[in-house]
Design a protein around this motif. Structure first.
Motif, PDB file in Angstrom:
ATOM      1  N   LYS A 211     -10.689 -13.616  27.317  1.00 17.76           N
ATOM      2  CA  LYS A 211     -10.462 -13.906  25.903  1.00 17.76           C
ATOM      3  C   LYS A 211      -9.268 -14.798  25.611  1.00 17.76           C
ATOM      4  O   LYS A 211      -9.171 -15.325  24.493  1.00 17.76           O
ATOM      5  CB  LYS A 211     -10.284 -12.586  25.127  1.00 17.76           C
ATOM      6  CG  LYS A 211     -11.514 -11.700  25.139  1.00 17.76           C
ATOM      7  CD  LYS A 211     -11.284 -10.447  24.310  1.00 17.76           C
ATOM      8  CE  LYS A 211     -12.556  -9.584  24.287  1.00 17.76           C
ATOM      9  NZ  LYS A 211     -12.363  -8.346  23.486  1.00 17.76           N
ATOM     10  N   THR A 212      -8.337 -14.949  26.532  1.00 17.95           N
ATOM     11  CA  THR A 212      -7.125 -15.693  26.220  1.00 17.95           C
ATOM     12  C   THR A 212      -6.842 -16.755  27.280  1.00 17.95           C
ATOM     13  O   THR A 212      -7.311 -16.657  28.424  1.00 17.95           O
ATOM     14  CB  THR A 212      -5.907 -14.763  26.115  1.00 17.95           C
ATOM     15  OG1 THR A 212      -5.596 -14.266  27.435  1.00 17.95           O
ATOM     16  CG2 THR A 212      -6.167 -13.596  25.174  1.00 17.95           C
ATOM     17  N   ASN A 213      -6.019 -17.735  26.900  1.00 23.78           N
ATOM     18  CA  ASN A 213      -5.631 -18.761  27.860  1.00 23.78           C
ATOM     19  C   ASN A 213      -4.743 -18.190  28.958  1.00 23.78           C
ATOM     20  O   ASN A 213      -4.760 -18.675  30.092  1.00 23.78           O
ATOM     21  CB  ASN A 213      -4.922 -19.908  27.136  1.00 23.78           C
ATOM     22  CG  ASN A 213      -5.893 -20.718  26.290  1.00 23.78           C
ATOM     23  OD1 ASN A 213      -7.107 -20.687  26.509  1.00 23.78           O
ATOM     24  ND2 ASN A 213      -5.376 -21.433  25.310  1.00 23.78           N
ATOM     25  N   HIS A 214      -3.996 -17.158  28.620  1.00 26.51           N
ATOM     26  CA  HIS A 214      -3.186 -16.494  29.654  1.00 26.51           C
ATOM     27  C   HIS A 214      -4.086 -15.854  30.705  1.00 26.51           C
ATOM     28  O   HIS A 214      -3.828 -15.970  31.915  1.00 26.51           O
ATOM     29  CB  HIS A 214      -2.289 -15.436  29.010  1.00 26.51           C
ATOM     30  CG  HIS A 214      -1.508 -14.635  30.006  1.00 26.51           C
ATOM     31  ND1 HIS A 214      -0.413 -15.142  30.682  1.00 26.51           N
ATOM     32  CD2 HIS A 214      -1.674 -13.360  30.475  1.00 26.51           C
ATOM     33  CE1 HIS A 214       0.066 -14.224  31.503  1.00 26.51           C
ATOM     34  NE2 HIS A 214      -0.688 -13.132  31.398  1.00 26.51           N
ATOM     35  N   GLU A 215      -5.161 -15.200  30.262  1.00 23.46           N
ATOM     36  CA  GLU A 215      -6.099 -14.591  31.211  1.00 23.46           C
ATOM     37  C   GLU A 215      -6.776 -15.661  32.067  1.00 23.46           C
ATOM     38  O   GLU A 215      -6.972 -15.469  33.278  1.00 23.46           O
ATOM     39  CB  GLU A 215      -7.155 -13.781  30.449  1.00 23.46           C
ATOM     40  CG  GLU A 215      -6.608 -12.531  29.790  1.00 23.46           C
ATOM     41  CD  GLU A 215      -7.608 -11.849  28.873  1.00 23.46           C
ATOM     42  OE1 GLU A 215      -7.261 -10.804  28.312  1.00 23.46           O
ATOM     43  OE2 GLU A 215      -8.731 -12.371  28.710  1.00 23.46           O
ATOM     44  N   GLU A 231     -15.788 -15.299  23.231  1.00 18.23           N
ATOM     45  CA  GLU A 231     -14.542 -15.699  22.589  1.00 18.23           C
ATOM     46  C   GLU A 231     -14.553 -17.175  22.212  1.00 18.23           C
ATOM     47  O   GLU A 231     -14.020 -17.564  21.168  1.00 18.23           O
ATOM     48  CB  GLU A 231     -13.347 -15.401  23.510  1.00 18.23           C
ATOM     49  CG  GLU A 231     -12.005 -15.517  22.830  1.00 18.23           C
ATOM     50  CD  GLU A 231     -11.789 -14.476  21.724  1.00 18.23           C
ATOM     51  OE1 GLU A 231     -10.927 -14.730  20.850  1.00 18.23           O
ATOM     52  OE2 GLU A 231     -12.471 -13.423  21.734  1.00 18.23           O
ATOM     53  N   LEU A 238      -9.851 -21.887  20.395  1.00 15.49           N
ATOM     54  CA  LEU A 238      -9.260 -21.457  21.665  1.00 15.49           C
ATOM     55  C   LEU A 238      -9.302 -22.604  22.667  1.00 15.49           C
ATOM     56  O   LEU A 238      -8.418 -22.747  23.511  1.00 15.49           O
ATOM     57  CB  LEU A 238     -10.034 -20.255  22.227  1.00 15.49           C
ATOM     58  CG  LEU A 238      -9.640 -19.758  23.622  1.00 15.49           C
ATOM     59  CD1 LEU A 238      -8.288 -19.054  23.571  1.00 15.49           C
ATOM     60  CD2 LEU A 238     -10.700 -18.816  24.189  1.00 15.49           C
TER      61      LEU A 238
END
Length: 329
Positions: A211-215, A231, A238
């Motif tokens: 779901k995230t750019n960090h992930e 997402e 995103l």
């Protein structure tokens, strides 16, 4: 030269149609886009333009095929190649009862020899396209890693397929709906990481719950690529930083205003073709564009209002954007 499959958008039924893909391509130039899964028989016997038509700007773009008959998949792959797709992907991950009834999707993981025949037939019919596979880490309540490794290893030996897109959940063929299959079976990212360690010569792409750019950045420490699904649909912006963050692009990121301008131009052109496309077909994919902004609710309200959409006036996009700006002041 095609960009690497560092990032890709998952094939999602009823969601990743050509209108969504056009929007996504305006946000990110390098990310690989995937069509919805299309049954091989529909391509062979149906209207090719309905199933295969795309905008040239979409590339790099892959079409996902559903089927389990090598000859039929080969016929479909040949038609797909004529429309300029860069990749043809075989679905071995969908758990829906309808797909199981057709003996394809996730249940093919139990028939690795047949899968190999399918991939080889597709490659022979479309020699200039990359032939890839998307599958799960296992079936039902299987908890061992080895069956997954055996599946991938045998396909790597028997075919020229070198790109494996792995949804890091089991597919439960009985007892769960397709929606539940996206959430309930536990994620086992470690299985996908282990595949890359065991098969370093293969391109291993991870999918599921990201779901995230960090992930994304975390996963890229272990595998070759990350495929994002829901997402990227519900929160399309995103993707706004993906080209700079993950592909090293020096081009400026697109702004909301620039994107709305391009979508307005696109909607105007699509409506002018008089091929049955209506504004709602496009606007439904835009509802998440203002995710996180103060005017997001007004944007969604305007672009989902049946009465406002009915005249098929693309200026409705500008009207909705003006409302967002007003609320953000």
């Amino acid at each position: 030269m095609l960009p690497k499959r560092t990032l890709s958008i998952a094939p999602m039924l009823d969601w990743t149609d050509r209108h969504y893909r056009y929007m996504a391509r305006q946000i990110t130039q390098n990310t690989w886009l995937y069509t919805e899964m299309i049954n091989a028989g529909a391509i062979i016997h149906g209207d090719p333009n309905r199933f295969l038509l795309k905008d040239e700007c979409e590339n790099p773009v892959a079409l996902q095929l559903g089927g389990s008959e090598p000859e039929q998949l080969a016929q479909a792959a040949a038609k797909v190649a004529q429309f300029g797709y860069d990749e043809i992907n075989l679905n071995c991950g969908c758990p829906s009862p309808r797909v199981q009834k057709g003996a394809f999707g996730a249940c093919l993981m139990n028939e690795v020899a047949l899968v190999a025949d399918c991939l080889n037939a597709m490659q022979a019919a479309a020699p200039d396209c990359a032939i890839t596979i998307k599958h799960r880490i296992g079936l039902d309540k299987q908890t061992e890693y080895q069956p997954l490794a055996d599946f991938v290893g045998e396909l790597a030996q028997r075919t020229n397929c070198r790109t494996f897109i792995v949804h890091a959940r089991n597919a439960w063929l009985d007892g769960l709906s397709p929606k539940e299959n996206r959430d309930i079976p536990p994620l086992r990212y470690d299985f996908v990481y282990q595949l890359k360690q065991d098969f370093p010569h293969l391109e291993i792409i991870i999918n599921g719950g990201i779901k995230t750019n960090h992930e994304i950045a975390e996963h890229l420490q272990h595998v070759d690529g990350v495929m994002v699904g829901r997402e990227a649909y519900h929160n399309p912006m995103l993707m706004q930083s993906w080209d700079t963050q993950f592909y090293g692009s020096t081009q400026p990121e697109i702004s909301h205003a620039q994107l709305i301008e391009r979508l307005h131009q696109y909607a105007t052109a699509q409506l002018a073709t008089h091929r049955g496309t209506i504004l709602r077909h496009m606007a439904r994919h835009y509802l998440g564009l203002m995710h996180g902004l103060h005017g997001a609710r007004a944007w969604r309200r305007i672009l989902s209002d049946a009465d406002l959409l009915k005249p098929n006036n693309p200026d409705l996009l500008w009207q909705a954007w003006a409302e967002v700006q007003r609320e953000c002041e």
